[in-house]
Design a protein around this motif. Structure first.
Motif, PDB file in Angstrom:
ATOM      1  N   THR A  45      54.861   2.186 -28.005  1.00 22.09           N
ATOM      2  CA  THR A  45      54.233   1.087 -28.187  1.00 22.09           C
ATOM      3  C   THR A  45      52.660   1.243 -28.152  1.00 22.09           C
ATOM      4  OG1 THR A  45      56.072   0.377 -27.118  1.00 22.09           O
ATOM      5  CG2 THR A  45      53.321  -1.431 -26.681  1.00 22.09           C
ATOM      6  N   LYS A  46      52.205   0.285 -28.303  1.00 20.69           N
ATOM      7  CA  LYS A  46      50.554   0.837 -28.866  1.00 20.69           C
ATOM      8  C   LYS A  46      50.400  -0.703 -29.213  1.00 20.69           C
ATOM      9  CE  LYS A  46      50.555   2.863 -33.222  1.00 20.69           C
ATOM     10  NZ  LYS A  46      50.389   4.257 -34.310  1.00 20.69           N
ATOM     11  N   THR A  47      48.620   0.239 -29.290  1.00 20.57           N
ATOM     12  CA  THR A  47      47.670  -1.836 -29.339  1.00 20.57           C
ATOM     13  C   THR A  47      46.197  -1.371 -29.323  1.00 20.57           C
ATOM     14  OG1 THR A  47      46.855  -3.657 -27.410  1.00 20.57           O
ATOM     15  CG2 THR A  47      47.395  -1.597 -26.533  1.00 20.57           C
ATOM     16  N   GLU A  48      45.374  -2.068 -30.035  1.00 18.83           N
ATOM     17  CA  GLU A  48      43.984  -1.290 -30.140  1.00 18.83           C
ATOM     18  C   GLU A  48      43.199  -2.483 -29.398  1.00 18.83           C
ATOM     19  OE1 GLU A  48      44.433  -3.046 -34.636  1.00 18.83           O
ATOM     20  OE2 GLU A  48      45.232  -1.249 -34.696  1.00 18.83           O
ATOM     21  N   ARG A  61      53.611  -9.648 -29.283  1.00 17.90           N
ATOM     22  CA  ARG A  61      52.508  -9.718 -28.782  1.00 17.90           C
ATOM     23  C   ARG A  61      52.722 -11.274 -27.395  1.00 17.90           C
ATOM     24  NH1 ARG A  61      52.849 -12.662 -33.869  1.00 17.90           N
ATOM     25  NH2 ARG A  61      51.088 -12.319 -34.174  1.00 17.90           N
ATOM     26  N   GLY A  66      48.403 -10.295 -24.490  1.00 18.11           N
ATOM     27  CA  GLY A  66      47.539  -9.416 -25.701  1.00 18.11           C
ATOM     28  C   GLY A  66      48.417  -9.072 -26.667  1.00 18.11           C
ATOM     29  N   GLU A  67      48.772  -8.230 -27.613  1.00 17.53           N
ATOM     30  CA  GLU A  67      49.345  -7.951 -29.019  1.00 17.53           C
ATOM     31  C   GLU A  67      49.603  -6.233 -29.041  1.00 17.53           C
ATOM     32  OE1 GLU A  67      47.892 -10.638 -31.662  1.00 17.53           O
ATOM     33  OE2 GLU A  67      46.588  -8.988 -32.263  1.00 17.53           O
ATOM     34  N   GLY A  68      50.086  -6.027 -29.894  1.00 13.64           N
ATOM     35  CA  GLY A  68      50.536  -4.104 -30.387  1.00 13.64           C
ATOM     36  C   GLY A  68      51.482  -4.287 -30.993  1.00 13.64           C
ATOM     37  N   TYR A  69      52.164  -2.853 -30.897  1.00 14.14           N
ATOM     38  CA  TYR A  69      52.661  -2.744 -31.893  1.00 14.14           C
ATOM     39  C   TYR A  69      54.105  -1.945 -31.287  1.00 14.14           C
ATOM     40  CZ  TYR A  69      49.330  -4.130 -35.721  1.00 14.14           C
ATOM     41  OH  TYR A  69      48.594  -4.630 -36.436  1.00 14.14           O
ATOM     42  N   LEU A  87      47.030  -4.621 -24.043  1.00 15.83           N
ATOM     43  CA  LEU A  87      48.593  -5.617 -23.127  1.00 15.83           C
ATOM     44  C   LEU A  87      48.860  -5.298 -21.787  1.00 15.83           C
ATOM     45  CD1 LEU A  87      51.223  -4.599 -23.962  1.00 15.83           C
ATOM     46  CD2 LEU A  87      50.806  -4.005 -26.106  1.00 15.83           C
ATOM     47  N   LYS A 106      54.998  -5.928 -34.971  1.00 14.81           N
ATOM     48  CA  LYS A 106      53.705  -6.292 -34.143  1.00 14.81           C
ATOM     49  C   LYS A 106      53.831  -7.312 -33.419  1.00 14.81           C
ATOM     50  CE  LYS A 106      49.362  -8.743 -34.282  1.00 14.81           C
ATOM     51  NZ  LYS A 106      47.982  -8.697 -35.035  1.00 14.81           N
TER      52      LYS A 106
END
Length: 126
Positions: A92-95, A77, A62-65, A98, A75
């Motif tokens: 840490t957050k993700t839409e 990943r 996955g990916e996030g920030y 992750l 960003k």
């Protein structure tokens, strides 16, 4: 906050014992370590907090920030690892979701094994 890369491209081919695989070394510690797996689903978040111990977050899928104490977001990943020193503020957050492994120990030095990530773009604001 420091961001490293443990992707396959940074690994070493292993052939000993009739093996055939690539190993990306991550960390070595002589002190105790806590290791866990975190699953952030869609719109998941590890809230803004201060690290109580040095932490290394390895993004597996996955990916996030991630952000640092300045609330600058970057960003990340799969293949990225993020290191926070003790007392560093971070989030840490993700839409989209992750999965990550977290390693926590008083003795972490990820720069011994992993190269720092080179950024293509500047930080992201939220």
């Amino acid at each position: 906050m420091q961001i490293y890369n443990f992707s396959k491209d940074n690994g070493k081919k292993i052939g000993i014992f009739n093996s055939n695989f690539i190993m990306s070394r991550i960390i070595e510690t002589n002190k105790g370590a806590h290791i866990g797996c975190m699953y952030l689903e869609e719109n998941g978040i590890i809230g803004y907090h201060q690290a109580t111990i040095p932490q290394l977050l390895l993004i597996l899928d996955g990916e996030g920030y991630v952000c640092d104490e300045k609330k600058e977001y970057f960003k990340v990943r799969s293949g990225d690892s993020i290191f926070w020193e003790k007392n560093e503020w971070h989030e840490t957050k993700t839409e989209t979701g992750l999965t990550a492994i977290v390693i926590e120990s008083e003795e972490l030095n990820p720069s011994l094994y992993m190269p720092k990530k080179h950024w293509d773009v500047s930080s992201v604001s939220f």
